[in-house]
Design an enzyme around this catalytic site. Structure first.
Site, PDB file in Angstrom:
ATOM      1  N   TRP A  10      35.700 -34.382  45.460  1.00 39.18           N
ATOM      2  CA  TRP A  10      34.698 -35.374  45.878  1.00 39.18           C
ATOM      3  C   TRP A  10      34.505 -35.392  47.395  1.00 39.18           C
ATOM      4  O   TRP A  10      33.609 -36.058  47.893  1.00 39.18           O
ATOM      5  CB  TRP A  10      35.104 -36.765  45.387  1.00 39.18           C
ATOM      6  CG  TRP A  10      34.848 -36.991  43.928  1.00 39.18           C
ATOM      7  CD1 TRP A  10      34.330 -36.100  43.034  1.00 39.18           C
ATOM      8  CD2 TRP A  10      35.080 -38.203  43.193  1.00 39.18           C
ATOM      9  NE1 TRP A  10      34.226 -36.685  41.789  1.00 39.18           N
ATOM     10  CE2 TRP A  10      34.688 -37.966  41.854  1.00 39.18           C
ATOM     11  CE3 TRP A  10      35.602 -39.459  43.520  1.00 39.18           C
ATOM     12  CZ2 TRP A  10      34.784 -38.940  40.861  1.00 39.18           C
ATOM     13  CZ3 TRP A  10      35.692 -40.434  42.533  1.00 39.18           C
ATOM     14  CH2 TRP A  10      35.292 -40.174  41.221  1.00 39.18           C
ATOM     15  N   LYS A  11      35.361 -34.697  48.128  1.00 39.62           N
ATOM     16  CA  LYS A  11      35.278 -34.700  49.601  1.00 39.62           C
ATOM     17  C   LYS A  11      35.219 -36.157  50.094  1.00 39.62           C
ATOM     18  O   LYS A  11      35.825 -37.013  49.476  1.00 39.62           O
ATOM     19  CB  LYS A  11      34.104 -33.849  50.058  1.00 39.62           C
ATOM     20  CG  LYS A  11      34.135 -32.452  49.398  1.00 39.62           C
ATOM     21  CD  LYS A  11      33.201 -31.476  49.993  1.00 39.62           C
ATOM     22  CE  LYS A  11      33.345 -30.131  49.253  1.00 39.62           C
ATOM     23  NZ  LYS A  11      32.565 -29.069  49.852  1.00 39.62           N
ATOM     24  N   HIS A  91      41.553 -26.014  52.334  1.00 36.60           N
ATOM     25  CA  HIS A  91      40.098 -26.036  52.151  1.00 36.60           C
ATOM     26  C   HIS A  91      39.422 -25.642  53.466  1.00 36.60           C
ATOM     27  O   HIS A  91      39.863 -26.023  54.547  1.00 36.60           O
ATOM     28  CB  HIS A  91      39.633 -27.420  51.703  1.00 36.60           C
ATOM     29  CG  HIS A  91      38.223 -27.407  51.212  1.00 36.60           C
ATOM     30  ND1 HIS A  91      37.148 -27.361  52.067  1.00 36.60           N
ATOM     31  CD2 HIS A  91      37.714 -27.387  49.956  1.00 36.60           C
ATOM     32  CE1 HIS A  91      36.032 -27.317  51.353  1.00 36.60           C
ATOM     33  NE2 HIS A  91      36.346 -27.335  50.068  1.00 36.60           N
ATOM     34  N   GLU A 163      36.944 -19.756  47.565  1.00 38.55           N
ATOM     35  CA  GLU A 163      35.742 -20.491  47.971  1.00 38.55           C
ATOM     36  C   GLU A 163      35.138 -19.819  49.203  1.00 38.55           C
ATOM     37  O   GLU A 163      35.537 -20.134  50.332  1.00 38.55           O
ATOM     38  CB  GLU A 163      36.096 -21.938  48.311  1.00 38.55           C
ATOM     39  CG  GLU A 163      36.706 -22.708  47.167  1.00 38.55           C
ATOM     40  CD  GLU A 163      36.463 -24.207  47.311  1.00 38.55           C
ATOM     41  OE1 GLU A 163      35.837 -24.771  46.416  1.00 38.55           O
ATOM     42  OE2 GLU A 163      36.876 -24.789  48.324  1.00 38.55           O
ATOM     43  N   GLY A 169      28.374 -25.801  49.733  1.00 34.13           N
ATOM     44  CA  GLY A 169      27.371 -26.786  50.141  1.00 34.13           C
ATOM     45  C   GLY A 169      26.039 -26.180  50.534  1.00 34.13           C
ATOM     46  O   GLY A 169      25.184 -26.865  51.098  1.00 34.13           O
ATOM     47  N   GLY A 229      32.150 -29.105  44.225  1.00 31.56           N
ATOM     48  CA  GLY A 229      31.936 -30.132  45.246  1.00 31.56           C
ATOM     49  C   GLY A 229      30.784 -31.046  44.854  1.00 31.56           C
ATOM     50  O   GLY A 229      30.930 -31.922  44.000  1.00 31.56           O
ATOM     51  N   GLY A 230      29.616 -30.834  45.463  1.00 28.61           N
ATOM     52  CA  GLY A 230      28.475 -31.733  45.291  1.00 28.61           C
ATOM     53  C   GLY A 230      28.160 -32.084  43.837  1.00 28.61           C
ATOM     54  O   GLY A 230      27.945 -33.262  43.510  1.00 28.61           O
TER      55      GLY A 230
END
Ligand code: 13P
Length: 247
Positions: A10-11, A91, A163, A169, A229-230
């Site tokens: 979720w960052k 990360h 990644e 992103g 992520g998003g």
């Protein structure tokens, strides 16, 4: 047979309302593992919500030491104490924005394993490294840094997430061929270090994973799941990704 994983990073997003929404709407996994990495502030809420389920909750980042005068930090031991089961480490956003060097990543990795959590080691090359044909060297350097810091290198109960920085992103995921090629190389690298774990090690792909590209990526031999992520902030889309991994 490696059990597939769908993990949500979720960052610096989310709220108590989102935690609540996920606890009501997330479809329980059948044949795959589902992990959520919320902010440290939301760990407790998700751990409590998913206590009776197979869904595991982890931290996005921890400091290298179990406790002490490190204002603003949290430790792997604290995450474990709260009921967390995993932690991300390395990360690219931490490496690029918060000064997590290879050395710091190695120390954090060790602290996570020592606390009894499962480390999810993130590695990946920049666009510059890919364009100069040094993508694998960059990833290998990141792996070597962690492996050299261990007393006894082994990959049991550990996970690697590939990644590529240029795919995070940006909406431009790596093609299935690029991701498979790198993840195959990562598996070969691990095999050279410590035979026996080659087939068990789970290697996830992360970088613009969406419901629309999950199916073509997951069929690759060395893609054992995703770090999302998003798209992980929308429970319906996340459920669709889980569905694509299952089927
Ligand atoms: P996006 O899925 O938003 O590209 O982020 C990937 C990522 O950084 C997961 O850790």
């Amino acid at each position: 047979m490696r059990k597939p994983v769908v993990a949500a990073n979720w960052k610096m997003n989310g709220s108590l309302e989102l935690c609540e929404h996920f606890s009501c709407e997330l479809v329980r996994p059948e044949a795959s593992d589902v992990w959520i990495f919320p902010t440290a502030l939301h760990l407790r809420s998700l751990v409590d919500s998913f206590r009776e389920s197979d869904i595991a909750i982890g931290a996005q980042n921890v400091w290298c030491e179990p406790e002490g005068a490190f204002t603003g930090e949290i430790s792997a031991r604290m995450v474990k104490n709260l009921g967390g089961q995993l932690a991300l480490v390395g990360h690219s956003e931490r490496r690029a924005m918060f000064g997590d060097s290879d050395t710091v990543v190695a120390r954090k990795f060790k602290s996570i394993a020592d606390a009894g959590l499962m480390p999810v080691l993130c590695v990946g090359e920049t666009l510059e490294e890919r364009e100069s044909d040094s993508a694998f060297e960059a990833v290998q350097r990141q792996l070597n840094a962690v492996e050299e810091a261990w007393d006894c290198p082994d990959y049991s109960h550990k996970v690697i997430a590939y990644e590529p920085v240029w795919a995070i992103g940006t909406g431009k995921a790596a093609t299935a061929e690029i991701a498979q090629e790198m993840q195959g190389l990562i598996r070969d690298h691990v095999d050279r270090r410590d035979s026996g774990e080659r087939e068990e090690l789970r290697i996830l792909y992360g970088g613009s994973v969406k419901a629309s590209n999950a199916a073509e990526l997951i069929v690759q031999n060395d893609i054992d799941g995703f770090l999302v992520g998003g798209a992980s902030l929308d429970v319906d889309e996340f459920n669709e990704i889980c569905e694509a991994v299952k089927s």
